[in-house]
Design an enzyme around this catalytic site. Sequence first.
Site, PDB file in Angstrom:
ATOM      1  N   LYS A   1      -9.507  -2.010   2.101  1.00 26.48           N
ATOM      2  CA  LYS A   1      -9.149  -0.835   2.910  1.00 26.48           C
ATOM      3  C   LYS A   1      -9.908   0.411   2.436  1.00 26.48           C
ATOM      4  CE  LYS A   1      -5.950  -3.153   5.112  1.00 26.48           C
ATOM      5  NZ  LYS A   1      -6.188  -3.615   6.486  1.00 26.48           N
TER       6      LYS A   1
ATOM      7  N   TYR B   1      -1.220  -3.588  -7.112  1.00 23.78           N
ATOM      8  CA  TYR B   1      -1.001  -4.334  -5.872  1.00 23.78           C
ATOM      9  C   TYR B   1      -2.283  -4.355  -5.025  1.00 23.78           C
ATOM     10  CZ  TYR B   1      -0.080  -5.410  -1.123  1.00 23.78           C
ATOM     11  OH  TYR B   1      -0.208  -5.968   0.122  1.00 23.78           O
TER      12      TYR B   1
ATOM     13  N   HIS C   1     -10.590  -1.574  12.094  1.00 22.80           N
ATOM     14  CA  HIS C   1      -9.512  -2.448  11.614  1.00 22.80           C
ATOM     15  C   HIS C   1      -9.300  -3.547  12.657  1.00 22.80           C
ATOM     16  CE1 HIS C   1      -5.094  -2.486   9.938  1.00 22.80           C
ATOM     17  NE2 HIS C   1      -5.821  -3.477   9.476  1.00 22.80           N
TER      18      HIS C   1
ATOM     19  N   CYS D   1       1.787  -7.569  14.456  1.00 22.68           N
ATOM     20  CA  CYS D   1       1.490  -7.955  15.834  1.00 22.68           C
ATOM     21  C   CYS D   1       0.680  -9.252  15.895  1.00 22.68           C
ATOM     22  CB  CYS D   1       0.741  -6.841  16.556  1.00 22.68           C
ATOM     23  SG  CYS D   1       1.757  -5.390  16.853  1.00 22.68           S
TER      24      CYS D   1
ATOM     25  N   ASP E   1      -9.425  -9.051   9.748  1.00 24.57           N
ATOM     26  CA  ASP E   1      -8.894  -7.722   9.419  1.00 24.57           C
ATOM     27  C   ASP E   1      -9.879  -6.577   9.677  1.00 24.57           C
ATOM     28  OD1 ASP E   1      -6.695  -6.187   8.464  1.00 24.57           O
ATOM     29  OD2 ASP E   1      -7.683  -5.947   6.532  1.00 24.57           O
TER      30      ASP E   1
ATOM     31  N   ARG F   1       0.863  -1.184   0.000  1.00 25.68           N
ATOM     32  CA  ARG F   1       0.000   0.000   0.000  1.00 25.68           C
ATOM     33  C   ARG F   1       0.899   1.234   0.000  1.00 25.68           C
ATOM     34  NH1 ARG F   1      -1.941   0.919   4.323  1.00 25.68           N
ATOM     35  NH2 ARG F   1      -1.242  -0.812   5.599  1.00 25.68           N
TER      36      ARG F   1
ATOM     37  N   ARG G   1       1.594 -12.262  -0.438  1.00 21.86           N
ATOM     38  CA  ARG G   1       0.262 -12.508   0.123  1.00 21.86           C
ATOM     39  C   ARG G   1      -0.385 -13.768  -0.412  1.00 21.86           C
ATOM     40  NH1 ARG G   1      -1.917  -8.298   3.651  1.00 21.86           N
ATOM     41  NH2 ARG G   1      -0.283  -6.740   3.663  1.00 21.86           N
TER      42      ARG G   1
ATOM     43  N   SER H   1       0.159  -3.469  12.241  1.00 24.32           N
ATOM     44  CA  SER H   1       0.703  -4.606  11.506  1.00 24.32           C
ATOM     45  C   SER H   1       1.897  -5.197  12.254  1.00 24.32           C
ATOM     46  CB  SER H   1       1.094  -4.187  10.095  1.00 24.32           C
ATOM     47  OG  SER H   1       2.028  -3.159  10.176  1.00 24.32           O
TER      48      SER H   1
HETATM   49  C1  OXD Z   1      -2.824  -4.080   6.425  1.00 25.18           C
HETATM   50  C2  OXD Z   1      -3.375  -5.235   5.724  1.00 25.18           C
HETATM   51  O1  OXD Z   1      -1.841  -3.497   5.954  1.00 25.18           O
HETATM   52  O2  OXD Z   1      -4.327  -5.839   6.243  1.00 25.18           O
HETATM   53  O3  OXD Z   1      -3.357  -3.740   7.473  1.00 25.18           O
HETATM   54  O4  OXD Z   1      -2.884  -5.557   4.632  1.00 25.18           O
HETATM   55 MN    MN Z   2      -5.144  -4.831   7.902  1.00 27.73          MN
END
Ligand code: OXD
Ligand code: MN
Length: 584
Positions: A206, A197, A226, A250, A277, A69, A369, A248
């Site tokens: 998102k 991407y 989130h 964690c 997520d 991102r 991913r 992220s």
């Molecule tokens: C993030 C994802 O970056 O879920 O939070 O990809």
């Molecule tokens: Mn996320």
Amino acid sequence: MYNNKYVNEWVEQMAALTQPDQIVWCDGSEEERERLTKEAVSTGEMIELNQDVLPGCLYHRTLENDVARVEGRTFICTERKEDAGPTNNWMEKAYAYAKVGHLYEGAMKGRTMYVIPYIMGPASSEFSKVGIELTDSIYVVLNMRIMTRMGKIAMDFLGDSPNFIKGLHAKADVDPENRYILHFPEDNTIWSINSAYGGNVLLGKKCFALRIASWLGLKEGWMAEHMLILGIEKPDGDIQYITAAFPSACGKTNLAMLIPPEKYQKMGYKVWTVGDDIAWLRIGKDGRLWAVNPEAGFFGVAPGTSMKSNPNALLTCQANTIFTNVCLKDDKTVWWEGMNKDVPEHAIDWKGNEWTPDLGIKAAHPNSRFTAPAKQCPCVSDKFDDPNGVPVSAIVFGGRRAKVAPLVYQSFDWEHGVFVGATMASETTAAATGAVGVVRRDPMAMLPFCGYNMGDYFQHWLDMGKKIPNPPKIFNVNWFRTNDEGKFIWPGFGDNLRVLLWILARCNGEADAVESPIGYLPKPEDIDIEGTDIDFETLKGLLSIDKDSWAEEVKDQEAHLAKFDKLPAEITAQYEGLKKRLGL
Ligand code: OXD
Ligand code: MN
């Protein structure tokens, strides 16, 4: 073409702008999946993986300049800057349409425009919302098929309504200098250009389910967060649900798919995954807060996913999965760092180059991913498609802190919980670029994903607290305290259930707590450590609060809170209260 005139008119306008050779209206059928897969494989856009081992699985590489991102090129485009706030990039709405509109002119010439209708949320739910994404990427179509309820089902859901989120994606030249991810919350519109991407182009995730949805939630009295959603089943069959927000790195996906320690499995405990997520949260008729996962799939980070760290995630992506930027083995299966010890002797890396271990470079991109259907997860909740979602007993915030935060604590009340979320912090790891161990504050893990002013966002949290007759209790966890040698003290992974059970015990009025300046701490004897290698004294250490570290912490919190221009007075009061309780 479908027969919703608002959709048809808009598609016509966008086609006039981008000038595709043809327009394909997606229906979500199996026939369509097969046709598009064949086409993508024939052009080399996707590679078919070993169908004996990974049936229905595909492989894709993005360009080297397009692997994550791009927060720096992500904008909230409103009329007034203060509606985006100081922590979002802002572009004036009309200026953004004009500036980026130029880039779309003729961008789909020689290409096909796919019209993807999709629903965020279960098709049976009155709270679900429809988006339409226009894209010139088959990769996007095939991913959206997994990540959302897509095709005719969405047009049936929409009927003749004008209420849909308009998403326009064009790969254009995948030029990073002209890459823009624009959100027009006032117009229910998302524009994404010059990227291919996932996080930038799967617009349901998102862009819609967090940035646009958070704005809609503000206007309509609900919340887009989130957060993962998980259910814990006790031996008596009762299931209670927890949502959790972490920055992220964690372990959000790991926690969402947690496998109970053996002792608890034997007793009959189970963990069920509702989402990994995003959570859409609404007040239910019973006065509790209810959570729905608007997505239908997981877009998970591959590296580090193993049969030890997250067997359920690995099992989820054994079929019908799209792998992006992982390592392609010679037998047309996939591999990534941290998957297992079977490092391939030879493979093709995420850049498409020959790879051998002695090169000393990563075979899979760190942000590679898997896109996998949630329904394939061995521990998917039977409430996954429930139109009302699940009732939330506890909201958990957390981060990665080597010293400061104890293993777990409970906020005094909702308002204090909002403060805990607003000051949420995590230390950077070697996995990300930049200095290691630097404290980054990411309120509710929403800083990059809130579609409006964060001050208004905090106020919305406070207002929601007043409206929920029976709100969830709010907690903070930290699995990452380290000892003097820098080693993690708490075993983590499945053993995190032991902490979640204390959290539920608190929600159910079944456990006492010790009042501390920062919140309610567990009595050490109330966290079960039997079967771990932690002793009672170590556990006491994990639950301790060091005054000097907290003195530093509040200083850093003050600097953090100063970044917001519309900080609610309640948050400032909570900050002052914490300082006072700490004797500072
Ligand atoms: C993030 C994802 O970056 O879920 O939070 O990809
Ligand atoms: Mn996320």
